[in-house]
Design an enzyme around this catalytic site. Structure first.
Site, mmCIF file in Angstrom:
data_model
loop_
_atom_site.group_PDB
_atom_site.id
_atom_site.type_symbol
_atom_site.label_atom_id
_atom_site.label_comp_id
_atom_site.label_asym_id
_atom_site.label_seq_id
_atom_site.Cartn_x
_atom_site.Cartn_y
_atom_site.Cartn_z
ATOM 1 N N THR A 90 0.814 -1.215 0.000
ATOM 2 C CA THR A 90 0.000 0.000 0.000
ATOM 3 C C THR A 90 0.852 1.272 0.000
ATOM 4 O O THR A 90 1.998 1.258 0.464
ATOM 5 C CB THR A 90 -0.884 0.001 1.270
ATOM 6 N N ASP A 91 0.241 2.359 -0.466
ATOM 7 C CA ASP A 91 0.936 3.655 -0.406
ATOM 8 C C ASP A 91 1.017 4.195 1.018
ATOM 9 O O ASP A 91 1.769 5.132 1.294
ATOM 10 C CB ASP A 91 0.266 4.686 -1.324
ATOM 11 N N GLU A 92 0.246 3.605 1.941
ATOM 12 C CA GLU A 92 0.231 4.130 3.316
ATOM 13 C C GLU A 92 1.572 3.961 4.015
ATOM 14 O O GLU A 92 1.823 4.602 5.032
ATOM 15 C CB GLU A 92 -0.873 3.461 4.136
ATOM 16 N N TYR A 136 -1.937 -0.289 10.989
ATOM 17 C CA TYR A 136 -2.048 -1.002 9.703
ATOM 18 C C TYR A 136 -0.841 -0.692 8.819
ATOM 19 O O TYR A 136 -0.168 -1.602 8.303
ATOM 20 C CB TYR A 136 -3.352 -0.610 8.986
ATOM 21 N N LYS A 141 2.143 -3.172 7.400
ATOM 22 C CA LYS A 141 2.429 -3.387 5.970
ATOM 23 C C LYS A 141 3.879 -2.974 5.659
ATOM 24 O O LYS A 141 4.568 -3.637 4.879
ATOM 25 C CB LYS A 141 1.451 -2.581 5.092
#
Ligand code: NAD
Ligand code: DAU
Length: 387
Positions: A145-147, A171, A175
């Site tokens: 993810t970009d997060e 989260y 990741k």
């Protein structure tokens, strides 16, 4: 060596997908089988987010195998590698909802970190056992993810592959940890892995805890549309079919050890997204007694540590591998709203039982806090001269 995975070449070789009963995973599985890309084994624990109904249309296809289980179960994972001898792993399985990670981070560490570790160990041992062409073509595609890159201010350039990691939620941290494990397994053990970091997806089969399907489901029932904080947080939206086509491209032609950012160049504030959803519902459900649906918006207490803006620079993927998204946000969102309208039974099925407990847990205190309506917010803004 050409690494072609589409069409005739690999029809006999399996691909092991994890988390294929979730939102993006099931779209990937359906697209893969429709495009006749080869046999596919789907390992999924069927958490609240995994839904076998998403895959009902393929459950009897001989090229599709479902394995019910946990990616943290090393015995099961090793058995699947031995039995199916996959030519690739596409790793989706994760706990994926930021709000849940804030209220209960444990499962996120178990699945996203320990689970990825377990898979990597099994993939490494399997890869070590291969020789010749089987070894050459094996790939481990880690879907991230970009997060992991943290948050941007309005003037910052979009996240690119060299942007330093700065995860802000449990989260995102889990990741990021999993991405780092993959990187280490590439560098230390020579595992032929690739990482992708994608922006916010939307489309069919997304569980209605996430912004867009939650707003559609609530609006159709005349329930409040809970906008966190001021609603001016920005996300970069990508239609799920464009994400899965990017993943097939990366699997086919991506370079081992590389990271590819995936995004659609559709930055929108949450309020803009909710407004577009409401306008589409006004148009597509003309007899709704809740029109205009925008009146249902309720500003509620913000998400703790809420990232202000995400934006993805996907030029590496576009330039190197020639991938382009097909959907604009307007076309993709219309398709999505239409899908939810046509699949009311699917929504009803996934929003019974435990879902209601989640809604109570996540929203009841928010609504008792600084909740306000869109009308009241507009009046207050006008009073302050901010519109
Ligand atoms: P999802 O929550 O809809 O689905 C997750 C799936 O994983 C479910 O089918 C669930 O049953 C399964 N699963 C969970 N724990 C498991 C375990 N221990 N063992 C086996 N299966 C397990 O998630 P999603 O939105 O489809 O996201 C899929 C992947 O893509 C995730 O890795 C996520 O981080 C990543 N991603 C998501 C987005 C997005 O916008 N949704 C964007 C970028 C990246
Ligand atoms: O950026 C990619 C990520 O996008 C993925 O890695 C995650 O798995 C996925 O869940 C998504 O994370 P977000 O937190 O951005 O998505 P979510 O749909 O939860 O929220 C989108 C935005 O909308 C975010 O700014 C929070 C806001 N929001 C969300 C909900 C559920 C609201 O204002 N109200 C809500 O009720």
């Amino acid at each position: 060596m050409a690494n072609v995975i589409t069409g005739q070449n690999v029809n006999m070789a399996s691909t092991l997908v994890t988390g294929g009963a979730g939102f993006i995973g099931s779209n990937f599985v359906l697209g893969w089988l429709a495009a006749d890309c080869g046999a596919l084994v789907n390992l999924d624990k069927l958490t609240y987010a995994g839904n076998p109904a998403n895959l009902a249309s393929v459950q009897n296809i001989h090229r599709y195998t479902f394995a019910h289980g946990d990616i943290c179960d090393s015995t099961l994972v090793a058995k699947l590698f031995r039995k199916h001898r996959p030519r690739a792993v596409v790793h989706f399985a994760a706990e994926s909802h930021v709000d849940r990670s804030i209220l209960g981070p444990e499962e996120f560490l178990k699945t996203n970190v320990d689970g990825t570790f377990t898979l990597l160990q099994a993939a490494r041992s399997y890869h070590d056992s291969l020789a010749g062409e089987e070894r050459e073509r094996f790939r481990f595609l880690h879907v991230s993810t970009d997060e992991v890159y943290g948050t941007l201010s309005p003037a910052d350039p979009a996240f690119h592959e060299e942007t330093p990691y700065a995860p802000n939620s449990p989260y995102a941290a889990s990741k990021a940890a999993s991405d780092h494990l993959v990187r280490a397994w590439i560098h230390t053990y020579g595992l032929p892995a690739i990482v992708t970091n994608c922006s916010n997806n939307y489309g069919p089969y997304q569980f209605p805890e996430k912004l867009i399907p939650l707003m559609i489901a609530n609006a159709l029932q005349g329930k409040a549309l809970p906008v966190y904080g001021d609603g001016m947080q920005v996300r970069d939206w990508l239609y799920v079919g464009d994400h899965t086509s990017a993943l097939r491209t990366v699997l086919e032609r991506g370079r081992i050890g590389e990271t590819y950012n995936i995004g659609g160049g559709n930055q929108r504030s949450n309020l803009e997204v909710v407004t577009m959803v409401c306008e589409l519902l006004d148009e597509l459900v003309p007899k709704s007694t809740f029109r205009p649906h925008l009146q249902l918006v309720k500003y509620v207490t913000d998400r703790p540590g809420h990232d202000r803006r995400y934006a993805i620079d996907a030029r590496k993927l576009e330039g190197e591998l020639g991938w382009r998204p097909k959907e604009s946000f307007e076309t993709g969102l219309r398709k999505t709203v239409e899908w939810y309208l046509e699949n009311a039974a699917w929504v009803e099925n996934v929003t019974s039982g435990a879902y209601q407990q989640w809604i109570e847990q996540n929203y009841s205190t928010r609504e008792r806090g600084d909740a306000t309506t869109i009308e009241a917010r507009r009046k207050a803004d006008a009073g302050r001269g901010t519109r």
